[in-house]
Structures are given as C-alpha cells and as structure tokens.
Design a protein around this motif. Structure first.
Motif, PDB file in Angstrom:
ATOM      1  N   ASN A 190      23.941  24.948   4.471  1.00 37.65           N
ATOM      2  CA  ASN A 190      25.172  24.646   3.780  1.00 37.65           C
ATOM      3  C   ASN A 190      24.937  23.844   2.495  1.00 37.65           C
ATOM      4  OD1 ASN A 190      26.717  25.761   5.915  1.00 37.65           O
ATOM      5  ND2 ASN A 190      26.578  23.857   7.045  1.00 37.65           N
ATOM      6  N   GLY A 191      23.844  23.065   2.489  1.00 39.74           N
ATOM      7  CA  GLY A 191      23.671  22.034   1.471  1.00 39.74           C
ATOM      8  C   GLY A 191      23.738  22.477   0.023  1.00 39.74           C
ATOM      9  N   ALA A 192      23.305  23.712  -0.250  1.00 39.22           N
ATOM     10  CA  ALA A 192      23.194  24.125  -1.658  1.00 39.22           C
ATOM     11  C   ALA A 192      24.453  24.780  -2.216  1.00 39.22           C
ATOM     12  CB  ALA A 192      21.993  25.046  -1.830  1.00 39.22           C
ATOM     13  N   PHE A 193      25.540  24.796  -1.448  1.00 35.12           N
ATOM     14  CA  PHE A 193      26.706  25.569  -1.904  1.00 35.12           C
ATOM     15  C   PHE A 193      27.266  25.087  -3.235  1.00 35.12           C
ATOM     16  CE2 PHE A 193      30.805  23.341  -1.404  1.00 35.12           C
ATOM     17  CZ  PHE A 193      30.422  22.179  -0.741  1.00 35.12           C
ATOM     18  N   MET A 194      27.330  23.778  -3.414  1.00 36.41           N
ATOM     19  CA  MET A 194      27.950  23.239  -4.633  1.00 36.41           C
ATOM     20  C   MET A 194      27.029  23.416  -5.828  1.00 36.41           C
ATOM     21  SD  MET A 194      29.930  19.589  -4.915  1.00 36.41           S
ATOM     22  CE  MET A 194      31.154  19.757  -3.628  1.00 36.41           C
TER      23      MET A 194
ATOM     24  N   VAL B 181      18.107  43.869   0.930  1.00 41.34           N
ATOM     25  CA  VAL B 181      16.727  44.345   0.916  1.00 41.34           C
ATOM     26  C   VAL B 181      15.936  43.403   0.009  1.00 41.34           C
ATOM     27  CG1 VAL B 181      15.199  46.247   0.248  1.00 41.34           C
ATOM     28  CG2 VAL B 181      17.415  46.740   1.311  1.00 41.34           C
ATOM     29  N   ILE B 182      14.863  42.840   0.551  1.00 39.26           N
ATOM     30  CA  ILE B 182      14.066  41.859  -0.187  1.00 39.26           C
ATOM     31  C   ILE B 182      12.817  42.519  -0.792  1.00 39.26           C
ATOM     32  CG2 ILE B 182      12.789  39.664   0.069  1.00 39.26           C
ATOM     33  CD1 ILE B 182      15.847  39.414   0.477  1.00 39.26           C
ATOM     34  N   THR B 183      12.401  43.599  -0.180  1.00 37.91           N
ATOM     35  CA  THR B 183      11.163  44.281  -0.586  1.00 37.91           C
ATOM     36  C   THR B 183      11.120  44.562  -2.090  1.00 37.91           C
ATOM     37  OG1 THR B 183      11.278  45.388   1.555  1.00 37.91           O
ATOM     38  CG2 THR B 183       9.644  46.228  -0.007  1.00 37.91           C
ATOM     39  N   GLY B 184      10.052  44.084  -2.711  1.00 36.58           N
ATOM     40  CA  GLY B 184       9.827  44.370  -4.125  1.00 36.58           C
ATOM     41  C   GLY B 184      10.666  43.568  -5.098  1.00 36.58           C
ATOM     42  N   ARG B 185      11.414  42.587  -4.608  1.00 37.06           N
ATOM     43  CA  ARG B 185      12.350  41.891  -5.495  1.00 37.06           C
ATOM     44  C   ARG B 185      11.849  40.545  -5.992  1.00 37.06           C
ATOM     45  NH1 ARG B 185      18.491  42.828  -4.691  1.00 37.06           N
ATOM     46  NH2 ARG B 185      18.149  42.451  -6.880  1.00 37.06           N
ATOM     47  N   THR B 186      12.381  40.143  -7.139  1.00 34.39           N
ATOM     48  CA  THR B 186      12.189  38.785  -7.637  1.00 34.39           C
ATOM     49  C   THR B 186      13.306  37.936  -7.055  1.00 34.39           C
ATOM     50  OG1 THR B 186      11.162  39.477  -9.705  1.00 34.39           O
ATOM     51  CG2 THR B 186      12.208  37.312  -9.702  1.00 34.39           C
ATOM     52  N   VAL B 187      12.904  36.961  -6.217  1.00 37.49           N
ATOM     53  CA  VAL B 187      13.878  36.145  -5.510  1.00 37.49           C
ATOM     54  C   VAL B 187      13.796  34.705  -6.011  1.00 37.49           C
ATOM     55  CG1 VAL B 187      14.486  35.244  -3.227  1.00 37.49           C
ATOM     56  CG2 VAL B 187      13.721  37.605  -3.447  1.00 37.49           C
ATOM     57  N   VAL B 188      14.939  34.102  -6.257  1.00 38.75           N
ATOM     58  CA  VAL B 188      14.973  32.675  -6.592  1.00 38.75           C
ATOM     59  C   VAL B 188      15.771  31.961  -5.504  1.00 38.75           C
ATOM     60  CG1 VAL B 188      15.638  30.911  -8.268  1.00 38.75           C
ATOM     61  CG2 VAL B 188      14.845  33.142  -9.076  1.00 38.75           C
ATOM     62  N   ILE B 189      15.102  31.077  -4.767  1.00 39.12           N
ATOM     63  CA  ILE B 189      15.771  30.315  -3.710  1.00 39.12           C
ATOM     64  C   ILE B 189      16.509  29.150  -4.362  1.00 39.12           C
ATOM     65  CG2 ILE B 189      15.441  28.975  -1.588  1.00 39.12           C
ATOM     66  CD1 ILE B 189      12.627  30.337  -1.400  1.00 39.12           C
ATOM     67  N   ILE B 190      17.767  28.982  -3.995  1.00 37.75           N
ATOM     68  CA  ILE B 190      18.545  27.842  -4.491  1.00 37.75           C
ATOM     69  C   ILE B 190      18.709  26.843  -3.352  1.00 37.75           C
ATOM     70  CG2 ILE B 190      20.689  27.096  -5.581  1.00 37.75           C
ATOM     71  CD1 ILE B 190      21.081  29.869  -6.639  1.00 37.75           C
ATOM     72  N   GLU B 191      18.088  25.664  -3.502  1.00 40.60           N
ATOM     73  CA  GLU B 191      18.075  24.668  -2.434  1.00 40.60           C
ATOM     74  C   GLU B 191      18.688  23.361  -2.954  1.00 40.60           C
ATOM     75  OE1 GLU B 191      18.329  23.675   0.329  1.00 40.60           O
ATOM     76  OE2 GLU B 191      16.543  23.927   1.553  1.00 40.60           O
ATOM     77  N   ASP B 192      19.281  22.599  -2.059  1.00 40.68           N
ATOM     78  CA  ASP B 192      19.872  21.322  -2.486  1.00 40.68           C
ATOM     79  C   ASP B 192      18.799  20.272  -2.756  1.00 40.68           C
ATOM     80  OD1 ASP B 192      19.178  21.168   0.201  1.00 40.68           O
ATOM     81  OD2 ASP B 192      21.079  20.326   0.879  1.00 40.68           O
ATOM     82  N   ILE B 193      17.848  20.167  -1.814  1.00 43.69           N
ATOM     83  CA  ILE B 193      16.871  19.087  -1.932  1.00 43.69           C
ATOM     84  C   ILE B 193      15.561  19.476  -1.252  1.00 43.69           C
ATOM     85  CG2 ILE B 193      17.732  17.908   0.148  1.00 43.69           C
ATOM     86  CD1 ILE B 193      17.214  15.231  -1.342  1.00 43.69           C
TER      87      ILE B 193
ATOM     88  N   GLY C 285      27.221  18.450  -1.886  1.00 43.40           N
ATOM     89  CA  GLY C 285      26.717  19.431  -0.924  1.00 43.40           C
ATOM     90  C   GLY C 285      25.933  18.820   0.219  1.00 43.40           C
ATOM     91  N   LEU C 286      25.333  17.643  -0.015  1.00 44.56           N
ATOM     92  CA  LEU C 286      24.496  17.031   1.029  1.00 44.56           C
ATOM     93  C   LEU C 286      25.332  16.163   1.960  1.00 44.56           C
ATOM     94  CD1 LEU C 286      22.400  16.767  -1.816  1.00 44.56           C
ATOM     95  CD2 LEU C 286      20.964  16.747   0.200  1.00 44.56           C
TER      96      LEU C 286
ATOM     97  N   ARG D 139      29.733  16.118   2.112  1.00 44.42           N
ATOM     98  CA  ARG D 139      29.363  17.280   1.293  1.00 44.42           C
ATOM     99  C   ARG D 139      30.314  17.494   0.126  1.00 44.42           C
ATOM    100  NH1 ARG D 139      25.440  20.178   4.046  1.00 44.42           N
ATOM    101  NH2 ARG D 139      25.663  20.358   6.294  1.00 44.42           N
ATOM    102  N   ASN D 140      31.555  17.067   0.280  1.00 47.66           N
ATOM    103  CA  ASN D 140      32.590  17.337  -0.713  1.00 47.66           C
ATOM    104  C   ASN D 140      32.569  16.380  -1.897  1.00 47.66           C
ATOM    105  OD1 ASN D 140      33.310  15.612   1.547  1.00 47.66           O
ATOM    106  ND2 ASN D 140      35.282  15.323   0.534  1.00 47.66           N
ATOM    107  N   PHE D 141      31.774  15.324  -1.850  1.00 50.94           N
ATOM    108  CA  PHE D 141      31.786  14.349  -2.954  1.00 50.94           C
ATOM    109  C   PHE D 141      31.181  14.956  -4.218  1.00 50.94           C
ATOM    110  CE2 PHE D 141      31.102  10.903   0.503  1.00 50.94           C
ATOM    111  CZ  PHE D 141      32.431  10.992   0.879  1.00 50.94           C
ATOM    112  N   LYS D 142      31.815  14.691  -5.372  1.00 48.44           N
ATOM    113  CA  LYS D 142      31.276  15.271  -6.610  1.00 48.44           C
ATOM    114  C   LYS D 142      30.111  14.458  -7.166  1.00 48.44           C
ATOM    115  CE  LYS D 142      34.372  13.140  -9.922  1.00 48.44           C
ATOM    116  NZ  LYS D 142      35.168  13.316 -11.113  1.00 48.44           N
ATOM    117  N   ASP D 143      29.971  13.218  -6.749  1.00 47.80           N
ATOM    118  CA  ASP D 143      28.841  12.377  -7.147  1.00 47.80           C
ATOM    119  C   ASP D 143      27.862  12.280  -5.977  1.00 47.80           C
ATOM    120  OD1 ASP D 143      30.195  11.533  -9.650  1.00 47.80           O
ATOM    121  OD2 ASP D 143      31.537  10.479  -8.263  1.00 47.80           O
ATOM    122  N   ILE D 144      26.673  11.746  -6.245  1.00 48.70           N
ATOM    123  CA  ILE D 144      25.693  11.539  -5.165  1.00 48.70           C
ATOM    124  C   ILE D 144      25.564  10.048  -4.870  1.00 48.70           C
ATOM    125  CG2 ILE D 144      23.212  11.691  -4.632  1.00 48.70           C
ATOM    126  CD1 ILE D 144      23.308  14.526  -5.851  1.00 48.70           C
TER     127      ILE D 144
END
Ligand code: IMP
Ligand code: MG
Length: 180
Positions: free
Chosen positions: A47-51, A93-105, A161-162, A169-174
């Motif tokens: 869930n963490g990376a949604f924002m 389908v992931i095969t042959g693709r350029t994938v960019v993982i979006i992670e919170d932390i 998000g964290l 998770r809903n806070f706009k600041d960290i």
C-alpha cells in the motif's frame, strides 16, 4: 500539524509536502531523460507507494508508459519482520519488458531485493527501482537504486503513504517518531 499522535506514539513533522514534491519533480525529469522512447511498465508496490506513485506519474512525461500495482506485506509495527510474502495482483506480462518498481521506502532493502528477483524470474528485460525515501544507514543488502527521492536518517516515519499500524498513510507531510 506540527505533531501527531497515532495509537500510543508521538510523531513530529520532518519533511513538509513542498520538499517531497520538489524531490518528485526532480526524479520525474531524470526518468524522462533515461526512459524516453521505451515502453515502460511502472509497478507501484501497495500500500505504501500509492501516494508517491500518483504524484510521480502525473509528473513523468512518457508517452508509452503503463502502470500496474502489486501487493505484498512484510512489515508490522515498527520492526521489519524479515518475512517476505509473494507478489500478488500482478496480471501483466512481464517477459521482455522494461519495468520500473515504484516503492515508498527502502529500509533494510530486503523487500525491494525480493521484488526485483521475482520480476527477473518472470522474465523482465530490465528492472529499475524508484523509491521516494532511502535510509542508507539501515541498508543490509546489495542493491542498485536507480531513482531516490530523499535520503533520510534511520528513524521510523509515517505519512505520504507510510503507516504506523495502518494509520498515518493519509498525511500529506512526513513525520518522524519522537523518541522518549
Ligand atoms: P525493507 O524491506 O526493510 O527495505 O522495508 C521496506 C518496507 O518496510 C517499505 O516498503 C515500507 O512499507 C516499510 N517501512 C520501512 N521503513 C518504514 C518506516 O520508517 N515507516 C513505515 N514503514 C516503513
Ligand atoms: Mg512499501
């Protein structure tokens, strides 16, 4: 809000939304330069990376990008459990693709390392990592982070998000945990 209380713990503001947005805009510029012309599949780790994913995707100007989501759970309370769960919800389908993982932390790095391994196992041609936050002092594995928004100290944080036990998770600041 300068301070917030979640359950039994106090947190104080450490990264205002404006700083986060600036970091995301800079990342988006770099991504466009690197990935222009490629058919990129962005994968947001819920869930963490949604924002972060939502803000980043609005800023990255790439014509042929696709966005998907996967879920895994490996964190409870304020300590990493060390257990890595399987990737769920990814139907592309992931095969042959350029994938960019979006992670919170990236904290110890165990989670992202496992996600990279599984995506390569599914046949990805290239796997890149974009993380909003990185705790260099907590890193325990050997991984390459292609895009890092902000490096932060090894303290527990919430917001943008964290969460701390599902809240914040809903806070706009960290916010950073106040040590008693
Ligand atoms: P790692 O496997 O130790 O790198 O942990 C990665 C995951 O733990 C992240 O995707 C977050 O969901 C969670 N996490 C790590 N540090 C924090 C934190 O300071 N606050 C909230 N969640 C965190
Ligand atoms: Mg996460």
């Amino acid at each position: 809000m300068k301070r917030v209380k979640l359950w039994d713990k106090e947190f104080e503001i450490s990264l205002p939304n404006a700083d986060i947005q600036t970091a995301i805009k800079q990342m988006a510029v770099k991504m466009k330069k690197d990935l222009e012309g490629k058919e990129v599949l962005f994968i947001c780790v819920l869930n963490g990376a949604f924002m972060f994913a939502s803000e980043l995707m609005k800023e990255v100007e790439l014509n042929d990008a696709e966005i998907s989501f996967l879920k895994l759970a490996s964190y409870s309370g304020i300590n990493t459990t060390g257990e890595i769960k399987e990737l769920i919800g990814l139907n592309e389908v992931i095969t042959g693709r350029t994938v960019v993982i979006i992670e919170d932390i990236v904290d110890t790095g165990h989670t992202i390392k496992e996600v990279i391994k599984q995506l390569i196992g599914k046949g990805a041609k290239e796997v890149k990592v974009a993380t909003l936050l990185f705790k260099p002092d907590a890193l325990k594995v050997d991984i390459k982070l292609d895009y890092v928004g902000l490096e932060i100290p090894n303290d527990f944080i919430v917001g943008f998000g964290l969460d701390y036990d599902r809240r914040g998770r809903n806070f706009k600041d960290i916010y950073t945990l106040v040590k008693e």
